[in-house]
Design an enzyme around this catalytic site. Structure first.
Site, short mmCIF file in Angstrom:
data_model
loop_
_atom_site.label_atom_id
_atom_site.label_comp_id
_atom_site.label_asym_id
_atom_site.label_seq_id
_atom_site.Cartn_x
_atom_site.Cartn_y
_atom_site.Cartn_z
N TYR A 144 55.64 52.09 51.79
CA TYR A 144 57.06 51.78 51.63
C TYR A 144 57.86 52.91 52.23
CZ TYR A 144 61.65 50.92 49.51
OH TYR A 144 63.00 50.71 49.32
N ASP A 240 56.18 60.14 56.70
CA ASP A 240 57.23 59.85 55.72
C ASP A 240 56.89 60.67 54.46
OD1 ASP A 240 58.68 56.88 54.16
OD2 ASP A 240 58.86 59.03 53.74
N LYS A 268 64.40 62.70 48.11
CA LYS A 268 64.03 63.02 46.73
C LYS A 268 64.20 64.50 46.39
CE LYS A 268 60.96 59.02 46.59
NZ LYS A 268 61.52 58.12 45.57
#
Ligand code: KE4
Length: 431
Positions: A144, A240, A268
């Site tokens: 994802y 990622d 994050k």
């Protein structure tokens, strides 16, 4: 456990917000029940609107690696906000945070801040296509990378390797430019490169997959393989590290594993709980980004000073490698305790952890290597385990397909309390 206030709030939220939430996973759809509306948090703990306290293993899905409401981060945010929230102009803070990111992340020489992991990834993909002048992207099933159209794509049926939309509203033509393969499947990747190689702009991979539970791509040799094949065909390798960045080592998975990507996406932890994403890499590639080069990307709140300060106060505490030895030790102690508790209750699980992220897979497999393996887990039993823990004041991610996160605030007391709750929970769901 009284959850009246959360139930009332959820009922009202559902009349105002799609599904009553601002991000789907929060709605507890895969585990059922009422999502807890959180009133406050401190350290390893969160409290819901009914006053129930939980040991938190979601940590805002990764950012809260110091623990909630870290005093220095909160003070930095308050001080910076008092000087104005946003200017839409350069500030010293973004220069300072950029310098820290460049110092910590081995492959980054130049970095651009954006406002989310999604924005970081979509910008990095545009840059990869602009740099290589090639159309195709290769991703992995279960990976994802945020919700940009070209990434909401699943593997085509049968032998087809081109993608098909994984969400309404994504045109077939967008999806066709995204190829996909299973994690840890070198043959599938070789076949795709044999057919599309010279037209693939980039391979994008979570070097520590966390969005199908935590998987290992390093001991399988998959990451070095991806680095070799992308070099062989002139495609870029994009890590990622929105989730793994600053979580599995100060310099993320690329530092931990010693495999260097061409571009890195971050999010994050980099914002310490405030909305920050980033993408970066060698100057030779990043110089193509506007206004220096022809690849356009922009953002009203990019480099927001309050968010930059939260990121700075957070990363400053993560430069010390000792921090990761503590995180790793505690996470492994927790995972060992969970394995023992499950074994005592006769519940087959496979617990996989890398750094300060882990997943309890409800399966009798020795290792979980692919998204398919996770889809075959006992999802109903996971849901029962989730609620058995929740009732005992332990808040796990509400999906088998998510990673759980520890923080520096999860001390021995929290680890032992979690293992004790899990021992009871495994016994409860054993039948
Ligand atoms: P955001 O746009 O949510 O900041 O980042 C997207 C993203 C990109 N790359 C990776 C590896 C990610 O894990 C994420 C976001 N992760 C999810 C957790 N599975 C965020 C939680 C949510 O969607 O609410």
């Amino acid at each position: 456990m009284n959850t009246k206030r959360s139930e009332e709030l959820f009922a009202r939220a559902k009349t105002l917000l799609p599904g009553g939430v601002n991000s789907p996973v929060r709605a507890f759809k895969s585990v059922g029940g009422t999502p807890r509306f959180i009133a406050r948090a401190k350290g390893a703990y969160i409290w819901d609107e009914d006053g129930n306290r939980y040991i938190d293993y979601v940590g805002s899905w990764g950012p809260m690696i110091l623990g909630h409401a870290d005093a220095d981060v909160v003070q930095g945010v308050q001080e910076t906000a008092a000087n104005g929230l946003s200017f839409g102009a350069p500030t010293a803070l973004e220069v300072e945070l950029a310098a820290l990111v460049v110092e910590m992340v081995p492959s980054i020489e130049v970095v651009r801040f954006v406002n989310s992991g999604t924005e970081a990834v979509m910008s990095a993909l545009r840059l990869a296509r602009g740099y290589t002048k090639r159309p195709y992207i290769l991703k992995f099933e279960g990976g994802y990378h945020g919700h940009a159209d070209g990434l909401l794509v699943k593997a085509g049926s049968g032998a087809a390797t081109f993608g098909t939309p994984d969400s309404a509203g994504v045109p077939e033509d967008y999806a066709r430019l995204t190829l996909s393969a299973p994690f840890n499947d070198e043959e599938a990747v070789e076949r795709i490169f044999a057919e599309y190689g010279e037209r693939i702009a980039a391979v994008i991979v979570e070097p520590v997959p966390g969005n199908t539970g935590v998987l290992d791509l390093m001991t399988t040799g998959f990451l070095p393989f991806l680095r070799e094949i992308t070099k062989r065909y002139g495609a870029l390798l994009i890590f990622d590290e929105v989730m793994s960045g600053f979580r599995v080592a100060p310099g993320g998975a690329q530092e931990r594993f010693g495999v260097m990507p061409d571009l890195t996406c971050l999010g994050k932890i980099i914002g310490g709980g405030m909305p920050v994403g980033a993408y970066g890499g060698p100057r030779e590639i990043m110089r193509l980004v506007a206004p220096e080069g022809p690849v356009y990307q922009a953002g009203t709140l990019s480099g927001n000073p309050v968010a930059m300060r939260a990121g700075l106060e957070t990363l400053k505490k993560l430069r010390d490698p000792e921090v990761y030895r503590v995180l790793e030790r505690r996470t492994e102690a927790l995972c060992e305790g969970l394995r023992e508790a499950a074994w005592e209750a006769g519940v087959p699980v496979c617990v996989q952890a890398i750094g300060a992220m882990f997943t309890v897979f409800f399966t009798d497999k020795e290792t979980v290597r692919t998204h398919e393996d996770v889809k075959n887990c006992d999802l109903a039993r996971f849901a029962r385990f989730f609620h058995a823990l929740l009732a005992r004041g332990v808040y796990f991610p509400p999906s088998q397909f998510e990673a759980a996160f520890t923080s520096l605030a999860h001390g021995d007391a929290e680890i032992q309390a979690t293992i004790a709750a899990a021992r009871e929970a495994f016994r409860e769901i054993a039948s």
